[in-house]
Scaffold this active site. Structure first.
Site, PDB file in Angstrom:
ATOM      1  N   GLU B  29       0.833  -1.203   0.000  1.00  0.00           N
ATOM      2  CA  GLU B  29       0.000   0.000   0.000  1.00  0.00           C
ATOM      3  C   GLU B  29       0.870   1.255   0.000  1.00  0.00           C
ATOM      4  O   GLU B  29       1.743   1.397   0.856  1.00  0.00           O
ATOM      5  CB  GLU B  29      -0.909  -0.022   1.244  1.00  0.00           C
ATOM      6  CG  GLU B  29      -1.879  -1.200   1.217  1.00  0.00           C
ATOM      7  CD  GLU B  29      -2.417  -1.594   2.592  1.00  0.00           C
ATOM      8  OE1 GLU B  29      -2.321  -0.792   3.539  1.00  0.00           O
ATOM      9  OE2 GLU B  29      -2.933  -2.723   2.708  1.00  0.00           O
ATOM     10  N   GLU B  59      -4.630  -6.685   2.623  1.00  0.00           N
ATOM     11  CA  GLU B  59      -3.462  -7.421   3.127  1.00  0.00           C
ATOM     12  C   GLU B  59      -3.469  -8.891   2.715  1.00  0.00           C
ATOM     13  O   GLU B  59      -2.410  -9.472   2.463  1.00  0.00           O
ATOM     14  CB  GLU B  59      -3.360  -7.286   4.651  1.00  0.00           C
ATOM     15  CG  GLU B  59      -2.747  -5.968   5.136  1.00  0.00           C
ATOM     16  CD  GLU B  59      -3.696  -4.782   5.039  1.00  0.00           C
ATOM     17  OE1 GLU B  59      -4.900  -5.011   4.788  1.00  0.00           O
ATOM     18  OE2 GLU B  59      -3.249  -3.628   5.195  1.00  0.00           O
ATOM     19  N   ASP B  84       0.567  -4.586  13.093  1.00  0.00           N
ATOM     20  CA  ASP B  84      -0.811  -4.804  13.546  1.00  0.00           C
ATOM     21  C   ASP B  84      -1.722  -5.209  12.384  1.00  0.00           C
ATOM     22  O   ASP B  84      -2.710  -5.908  12.584  1.00  0.00           O
ATOM     23  CB  ASP B  84      -1.348  -3.526  14.204  1.00  0.00           C
ATOM     24  CG  ASP B  84      -0.360  -2.925  15.193  1.00  0.00           C
ATOM     25  OD1 ASP B  84      -0.601  -3.007  16.403  1.00  0.00           O
ATOM     26  OD2 ASP B  84       0.672  -2.371  14.743  1.00  0.00           O
ATOM     27  N   PHE B  85      -1.420  -4.758  11.197  1.00  0.00           N
ATOM     28  CA  PHE B  85      -2.280  -5.055  10.038  1.00  0.00           C
ATOM     29  C   PHE B  85      -2.028  -6.462   9.490  1.00  0.00           C
ATOM     30  O   PHE B  85      -2.838  -6.981   8.720  1.00  0.00           O
ATOM     31  CB  PHE B  85      -2.079  -4.039   8.896  1.00  0.00           C
ATOM     32  CG  PHE B  85      -2.135  -2.592   9.319  1.00  0.00           C
ATOM     33  CD1 PHE B  85      -2.728  -2.208  10.513  1.00  0.00           C
ATOM     34  CD2 PHE B  85      -1.585  -1.605   8.512  1.00  0.00           C
ATOM     35  CE1 PHE B  85      -2.767  -0.874  10.904  1.00  0.00           C
ATOM     36  CE2 PHE B  85      -1.616  -0.273   8.897  1.00  0.00           C
ATOM     37  CZ  PHE B  85      -2.203   0.092  10.094  1.00  0.00           C
ATOM     38  N   HIS B 128      -1.870   0.343  16.837  1.00  0.00           N
ATOM     39  CA  HIS B 128      -0.703   0.749  16.045  1.00  0.00           C
ATOM     40  C   HIS B 128       0.545   0.769  16.918  1.00  0.00           C
ATOM     41  O   HIS B 128       1.403   1.629  16.757  1.00  0.00           O
ATOM     42  CB  HIS B 128      -0.903   2.154  15.454  1.00  0.00           C
ATOM     43  CG  HIS B 128      -1.829   2.219  14.284  1.00  0.00           C
ATOM     44  ND1 HIS B 128      -3.156   1.910  14.371  1.00  0.00           N
ATOM     45  CD2 HIS B 128      -1.615   2.567  12.986  1.00  0.00           C
ATOM     46  CE1 HIS B 128      -3.739   2.078  13.189  1.00  0.00           C
ATOM     47  NE2 HIS B 128      -2.822   2.467  12.325  1.00  0.00           N
TER      48      HIS B 128
END
Ligand SMILES: Cc1ncc(C[n+]2csc(CCOP(=O)(O)OP(=O)(O)O)c2C)c(N)n1
Lengths: 344, 325
Positions: B29, B59, B84-85, B128
């Site tokens: 991204e 993702e 975290d993603f 985050h």
């Protein structure tokens, strides 16, 4: 080189050679022979599962054979295929020799993955079958990567990935649709709509039962076909492959079919309506071919020869697999990494 | 040698990988035209064209396509903006990438490299700021590296890209824009693995990694003034894990502390402690001490974060206590 039998698409080991055949030249009897390989394999596996020689979750594709057979007739050698756990037939249609697949499910050393994949998660890269996947929907993004590689390599390979109706409700599939469309990837998505996701009818889990229309919002050309008609499947896959090879991006094909058995071996199938299976038996691909052959003059005895030829080769392959040693336990740590030192 | 930041060292490594190998693809991204939210891929699209590209915020598609492309011979280097993603697409790492080689008995492989970054920063919210390295280290089949400095950010990334296995390089964004330091951009590419003794000492060993190395080294310097001679090991890779480096050090110091920014329970410090206790307890003359964030969620307010995250002062206190044992 193995002998190609008079039935054309099966060799002496029971392996299918669909990728190199052209769908227009394949007759009903050859289609029936090919489908008998898939059906006969599953029936033998069912026996082996019930006897306990095969263990674990086993998902049979009985009734759905026309989809892999039709699709692989339309694909070429080198076109990668990704299936789900209901993938034995996809592997065989891709060209895997039955002995290696039997051996895989039996945990034998000569299994296509030495027994590591089992029924629900094996691959046969030598035949461009990049494998089953036991995570619903996970194959779709991976197939996108395979198509991405082809694009960057300037190859004209088309990747095909198949999943069930229920998989359309996985986020990964939606992500894959958009990713493939926006990047114009040479990938074909086939949704085998057999009406059920495990025990739950898909109709109760979607508002729009026209599943192929999911393609619309992603700008993916899509269609619904009769998945019990191998020629219809070959036609749709052939057109999708031609578009993909020409740089036209992905296609979503919803192939309507029915599984004639439980989701897994042991499924009591309490969710079925009365008479549902009887109707399905009338419409299943091999019964249809039998009728079609009969109307063009093939006797039922001749039809049985096609079946028995396929079954005899499968039976010999299965016996050879059973004769193999079990996978060697001293190898169980091998191949975790490319280098032994990385295991530290 | 170039004087560059940690972030620029990453760009430099990617640039080199893209130049040296046409199979390398860099995507994620905002990675292409935008050059990355932290600028780690700045200029690469202009130099290498389509092999550096932007993706949808997907993702699963990013990681899954990297698995598929890697299986087909590419060397994808994908960015997951925040560790975290990765949780929304963990399937593609934990169920997919790491199984490819093993289950196929080596007939297939998935040599993808995942770049991501983690850690708390003043104001960063609970979604985050996590440190999830133990989760990845718990996953056999993956190689896990956490560079603490610009040279390592460069070298370890190249090691990862060259490895024929799935690799996750977990950067730390507090390190991205630090001091410009000399980085050898032509350093030879070595195989993943190997801890490094960054400070020699005789009294006590501290094992740490990533951004925690800064406060640990500061505390070690301060400890010297108290007469405690601290040896500091930058572990660098959790997989493969260089336990011999830890054993060598404690055979000299007899005292071990592990400091990380991750939560204590099930943190990677627990693994090191367990291995030392299980295999070399005779080398110790004090209990193993673990320093990390207590088992709570991470608040955003800097004051609250400061009460949780180990810093040079709190680490020094722990060092002095352990030294007195
Ligand atoms: C992510 C995930 N969720 C749930 C399951 C359990 N599961 C296995 S098969 C299946 C049904 C899938 O149905 P469908 O996609 O229609 O395919 P079919 O089995 O009918 O071929 C489910 C829920 C799984 N394997 N993976």
């Amino acid at each position: 080189m193995t002998e190609i039998s008079t039935t054309g698409l099966i060799d002496g080991n029971g392996a299918l050679h669909l990728r190199s055949a052209s769908p227009e030249e394949v007759g009903d009897s050859e289609l029936a022979s090919a489908m008998w390989v898939l059906r006969g394999f599953e029936e033998r596996i069912r026996e082996l599962r019930v006897s306990g020689d095969v263990v674990g979750s086993v998902h049979l594709g009985i009734g759905q054979e026309a989809i892999p057979v039709g699709a692989l007739l339309a694909l070429r050698p080198g076109d990668p295929v990704y299936s789900t756990y209901r993938g034995h037939g996809w592997a065989l249609a891709s060209g895997a020799a039955p002995e290696g697949v039997f051996a895989e499910l039996l945990g034998r050393a000569g299994g296509v993955n030495g027994g590591r994949g089992g029924s629900a998660y094996f691959s046969v890269p030598e035949e461009d079958f990049y494998g089953e996947n036991s995570i619903v929907g996970a194959g779709a993004p991976i197939a996108c990567g395979s198509a991405l590689a082809a694009k960057f390599n300037g190859s004209d390979a088309v990747t095909l990935t198949v999943f069930g109706d229920g998989a359309l409700n996985q986020g990964s599939v939606s992500e894959a649709f958009n990713f493939a469309s926006v990047m114009k990837l040479p990938v074909i998505f086939i949704c085998e709509n057999n009406g059920y996701s495990e025990l739950t009818p898909i109709a109760s889990m979607v508002v729009n039962p026209m599943l192929h229309e999911r393609g619309d919002v992603y700008g993916i050309p899509n269609l619904r076909i009769d998945g019990n008609d191998a020629r219809a499947v070959a036609g749709a896959v052939g057109a999708a492959a031609a578009r993909a090879r020409a740089g036209g991006g992905p296609t979503l094909i919803e192939a309507l079919t029915q599984r004639l058995v439980g989701h897994y071996i042991g499924d009591a199938e309490l969710y079925r309506a009365k008479g549902e299976l009887d109707r399905a038996m009338e419409d299943e691909p091999l019964e249809r071919l039998r009728r079609s052959l009969e109307s063009s003059g093939t006797t039922s005895a001749e039809f049985e020869v096609l079946r028995d030829t396929a079954l005899a080769r499968l039976s010999a392959a299965c016996d050879r697999a059973i004769g193999q040693p079990f996978a060697d336990t001293s190898t169980v740590y091998d191949h975790l990494y490319s280098k032994e030192a990385y295991r530290g | 040698m170039a004087k560059i930041t940690y972030a620029q060292a990453i760009t430099s490594a990617l640039d080199r990988a893209l130049s040296e190998d046409n199979d390398v693809l860099v995507y994620g991204e905002d990675v292409g035209v935008g050059g990355g939210i932290f600028g780690c891929t700045k200029g690469l699209r202009a130099r290498h064209g389509e092999r550096v590209f932007d993706t949808p915020i997907s993702e699963s598609a990013i990681l899954g396509s990297a698995v598929g492309a890697a299986m087909m011979g590419k060397r994808p280097v994908v960015e997951i903006m925040w560790v975290d993603f990765s949780l929304v697409a963990l399937d593609q790492i934990v169920n997919q990438a790491v199984n490819v080689r093993y289950v196929s008995e080596g007939r297939l492989s998935a040599p993808l490299t995942i770049r991501t970054q983690q850690g708390a920063m003043p104001g960063s919210c609970a979604q985050h700021s996590q440190n999830l390295e133990a989760l990845f280290a718990h996953t056999p089949g993956l190689l896990v590296g956490l560079p603490s400095n610009a040279q390592d950010a460069h070298d370890m990334l190249l090691s990862g890209i060259h490895a024929d296995d799935p690799v996750i390089i977990i950067e730390n964004r507090t390190l991205y824009f630090g001091e410009k330091v000399d980085v050898d951009e032509d350093a030879p590419v070595v195989a993943p693995g190997g801890a490094r003794v960054v400070r020699e000492g005789a009294d006590l060993t501290v094992v740490s990694w990533s951004a925690m190395m800064g406060p640990v080294l500061e505390a070690a310097t301060a400890a010297a003034a108290h007469g405690v001679d601290v040896e500091v090991i930058d572990l660098r890779w959790l997989r493969p894990l260089d336990m011999p480096a830890v054993f060598r050090s404690i055979s000299k110091t007899s005292k071990l502390m592990i400091a990380h920014e991750a939560n204590i329970t099930g943190g990677f410090g627990a693994e090191i402690a367990a291995r030392v206790v299980g295999e070399a307890v005779h080398l110790l003359d004090a209990p193993v001490r673990r320093v990390g964030v207590a088992d709570v969620r991470m608040p955003a307010a800097p004051g609250l974060q400061g009460a949780l995250i180990p810093n040079a002062d709190s680490i020094l206190r722990e060092i002095l206590e352990l030294a007195r044992f």
